[in-house]
Design an enzyme around this catalytic site. Structure first.
Site, PDB file in Angstrom:
ATOM      1  N   ASN A  16       0.853  -1.188   0.000  1.00  0.00           N
ATOM      2  CA  ASN A  16       0.000   0.000   0.000  1.00  0.00           C
ATOM      3  C   ASN A  16       0.896   1.248   0.000  1.00  0.00           C
ATOM      4  OD1 ASN A  16      -1.388   2.275   1.106  1.00  0.00           O
ATOM      5  ND2 ASN A  16      -3.059   0.926   1.693  1.00  0.00           N
ATOM      6  N   ASP A  25      -0.146   4.470   0.000  1.00  0.00           N
ATOM      7  CA  ASP A  25      -0.856   5.686   0.440  1.00  0.00           C
ATOM      8  C   ASP A  25       0.056   6.713   1.107  1.00  0.00           C
ATOM      9  OD1 ASP A  25      -3.206   4.475  -0.317  1.00  0.00           O
ATOM     10  OD2 ASP A  25      -3.942   4.120   1.724  1.00  0.00           O
ATOM     11  N   HIS A  26       0.973   6.202   1.978  1.00  0.00           N
ATOM     12  CA  HIS A  26       1.706   7.165   2.802  1.00  0.00           C
ATOM     13  C   HIS A  26       2.846   7.870   2.076  1.00  0.00           C
ATOM     14  CE1 HIS A  26      -1.054   6.565   5.865  1.00  0.00           C
ATOM     15  NE2 HIS A  26      -0.691   5.330   6.156  1.00  0.00           N
ATOM     16  N   ARG A  36       2.764  18.935   1.724  1.00  0.00           N
ATOM     17  CA  ARG A  36       3.277  20.162   1.123  1.00  0.00           C
ATOM     18  C   ARG A  36       2.503  20.546  -0.140  1.00  0.00           C
ATOM     19  NH1 ARG A  36       8.559  22.184   1.779  1.00  0.00           N
ATOM     20  NH2 ARG A  36       8.992  22.137   3.984  1.00  0.00           N
ATOM     21  N   HIS A  42      -5.759   3.434  -1.187  1.00  0.00           N
ATOM     22  CA  HIS A  42      -7.074   3.740  -0.619  1.00  0.00           C
ATOM     23  C   HIS A  42      -7.438   5.159  -1.047  1.00  0.00           C
ATOM     24  CE1 HIS A  42      -9.715   3.845   3.296  1.00  0.00           C
ATOM     25  NE2 HIS A  42     -10.386   4.196   2.222  1.00  0.00           N
ATOM     26  N   ARG A  93      -9.543   7.826  -0.338  1.00  0.00           N
ATOM     27  CA  ARG A  93     -10.466   8.204   0.737  1.00  0.00           C
ATOM     28  C   ARG A  93     -11.369   9.348   0.298  1.00  0.00           C
ATOM     29  NH1 ARG A  93      -8.971   6.221   6.029  1.00  0.00           N
ATOM     30  NH2 ARG A  93     -10.619   7.583   6.737  1.00  0.00           N
ATOM     31  N   ARG A 106      -7.185  12.665   1.486  1.00  0.00           N
ATOM     32  CA  ARG A 106      -6.061  13.161   2.299  1.00  0.00           C
ATOM     33  C   ARG A 106      -4.698  12.687   1.779  1.00  0.00           C
ATOM     34  NH1 ARG A 106      -6.958   9.602   7.748  1.00  0.00           N
ATOM     35  NH2 ARG A 106      -8.999  10.549   7.666  1.00  0.00           N
ATOM     36  N   HIS A 107      -4.686  11.577   1.046  1.00  0.00           N
ATOM     37  CA  HIS A 107      -3.384  11.149   0.481  1.00  0.00           C
ATOM     38  C   HIS A 107      -3.517  10.849  -1.014  1.00  0.00           C
ATOM     39  CE1 HIS A 107      -5.134   7.377   1.828  1.00  0.00           C
ATOM     40  NE2 HIS A 107      -4.742   7.495   3.081  1.00  0.00           N
ATOM     41  N   GLU A 157      -8.744   0.203  -2.519  1.00  0.00           N
ATOM     42  CA  GLU A 157      -9.558   0.188  -1.291  1.00  0.00           C
ATOM     43  C   GLU A 157     -10.489   1.379  -1.343  1.00  0.00           C
ATOM     44  OE1 GLU A 157      -7.273   0.532   2.233  1.00  0.00           O
ATOM     45  OE2 GLU A 157      -6.076  -1.226   1.783  1.00  0.00           O
ATOM     46  N   THR A 181      -6.846   5.977  10.483  1.00  0.00           N
ATOM     47  CA  THR A 181      -6.752   4.921   9.473  1.00  0.00           C
ATOM     48  C   THR A 181      -8.010   4.072   9.626  1.00  0.00           C
ATOM     49  OG1 THR A 181      -5.442   3.043   8.685  1.00  0.00           O
ATOM     50  CG2 THR A 181      -5.385   3.449  11.048  1.00  0.00           C
ATOM     51  N   THR A 182      -8.197   3.093   8.747  1.00  0.00           N
ATOM     52  CA  THR A 182      -9.394   2.246   8.847  1.00  0.00           C
ATOM     53  C   THR A 182      -9.391   1.548  10.207  1.00  0.00           C
ATOM     54  OG1 THR A 182      -8.965   1.823   6.518  1.00  0.00           O
ATOM     55  CG2 THR A 182     -10.730   0.567   7.529  1.00  0.00           C
ATOM     56  N   GLU A 198     -10.855  -9.789   3.335  1.00  0.00           N
ATOM     57  CA  GLU A 198      -9.551  -9.469   3.922  1.00  0.00           C
ATOM     58  C   GLU A 198      -9.759  -9.414   5.429  1.00  0.00           C
ATOM     59  OE1 GLU A 198      -7.257  -6.235   2.245  1.00  0.00           O
ATOM     60  OE2 GLU A 198      -6.285  -5.865   4.172  1.00  0.00           O
ATOM     61  N   HIS A 208      -3.458  -5.008   7.872  1.00  0.00           N
ATOM     62  CA  HIS A 208      -3.593  -3.864   8.782  1.00  0.00           C
ATOM     63  C   HIS A 208      -2.693  -4.015   9.991  1.00  0.00           C
ATOM     64  CE1 HIS A 208      -5.147  -0.215  10.454  1.00  0.00           C
ATOM     65  NE2 HIS A 208      -5.782  -0.027   9.319  1.00  0.00           N
ATOM     66  N   GLY A 209      -1.755  -3.094  10.100  1.00  0.00           N
ATOM     67  CA  GLY A 209      -0.860  -3.073  11.260  1.00  0.00           C
ATOM     68  C   GLY A 209       0.245  -4.116  11.213  1.00  0.00           C
ATOM     69  N   GLY A 268       1.187  -1.556   4.368  1.00  0.00           N
ATOM     70  CA  GLY A 268       1.539  -0.205   3.943  1.00  0.00           C
ATOM     71  C   GLY A 268       2.490   0.500   4.886  1.00  0.00           C
ATOM     72  N   HIS A 269       1.967   0.909   6.042  1.00  0.00           N
ATOM     73  CA  HIS A 269       2.677   1.830   6.925  1.00  0.00           C
ATOM     74  C   HIS A 269       4.086   1.370   7.275  1.00  0.00           C
ATOM     75  CE1 HIS A 269       3.638   3.824  10.771  1.00  0.00           C
ATOM     76  NE2 HIS A 269       3.077   4.858  10.189  1.00  0.00           N
TER      77      HIS A 269
END
Ligand code: PXP
Length: 238
Positions: A7, A9-10, A18, A43, A45, A49-50, A70, A100-101, A151, A191-192, A213-214
């Site tokens: 993922n 996204d980040h 910025r 994702h 959203r 936001r991203h 997503e 996050t979700t 999932e 997730h996580g 992702g993260h």
């Protein structure tokens, strides 16, 4: 052996901080593909936001693996997915204020709406996956609406406060994965997940794909820091 979806996204989170042009999540996705990843996850959203719509359109054109979008099961997102035709859509619950979700879909309470969204997307040839908690009743509801995949939300396992709790959450994931597979569902998880906790989940029998992702983006920032600073120092000291 499970497949890996990354993922990105980040990467877009840093860019949007910025409202700049870099870092570009498309390039991150391409590098992930070169490194051997099986799919790219983003994702889109509601608050954008991203990831932006443009990112998803470009990813659709340039990635060579699989695009897993997503999204919330809203009319506008369904229209977007039908026009873009990602390889897969993972339906997730979405709340504006969340970081996050935060939990899985309530398939039991929203079965009519989810069933019609799943139908529309699957008829268009898109694989659909429902992001749900490791809960037998939710899996039964998912199976009833004839979705192709689920999932399993690994957040409670990832956030466990101690080893005993982690073991209990892992057993829940094992039991629900095995139940879902018997129902004929494709089972993914995510997730996580991070470098410390992923092995146990990757070892669960029958899990097809992990979406992460993260932790990967966090590590990429830190492992890239040394090279990035050295390149800038060279210019500054030239
Ligand atoms: N799977 C789903 C359905 C998600 O919503 C997310 C977060 O976007 C992930 C996987 C990846 O979670 P993480 O960023 O914690 O690895």
């Amino acid at each position: 052996m499970p497949k890996l979806g990354v993922n990105v996204d980040h990467v877009a989170t840093v860019r949007q901080a910025r409202l700049a042009k870099e870092p570009n999540p498309i390039i991150a996705a391409t590098i992930a593909e070169l490194a051997g990843v099986d799919s790219i996850v983003v994702h889109l959203r509601e608050d954008r936001r991203h990831i932006q719509e443009r990112d998803v359109r470009i990813l659709r054109e340039v990635i060579t693996t699989k695009l897993n979008l997503e999204m919330a099961a809203t009319d506008s997102m369904v229209r977007f997915a039908l026009s873009l035709k990602p390889d897969q859509v993972t339906l997730v619950p979405e709340h504006r204020e969340e970081l996050t979700t935060e939990g899985g879909l309530n398939v039991i309470e929203n079965k009519d709406h989810l069933s019609s969204v799943v139908n529309l997307l699957q008829e268009a040839g898109i694989v659909v996956s429902l992001f749900i908690d490791p809960d037998i009743a939710q899996i039964k509801a998912a199976s009833k609406i004839k979705v192709r995949a689920i999932e399993l939300h690994t957040g409670n396992y990832a956030n466990a406060k101690n080893p005993l709790q982690a073991q209990e959450e892992l057993e829940k994931l094992e039991d629900t994965a095995s139940f879902a597979i018997k129902q004929g569902l494709v089972v993914n998880a995510g997730h996580g997940l991070n470098y410390q906790n992923v092995v146990q989940v990757a070892s669960i029998h029958g899990i097809e794909e992990l979406n992460i992702g993260h932790s990967i983006i966090a590590r990429a920032i830190l492992t890239g820091m040394d090279e990035a600073v050295r390149a800038m120092l060279e210019l500054v000291r030239r």
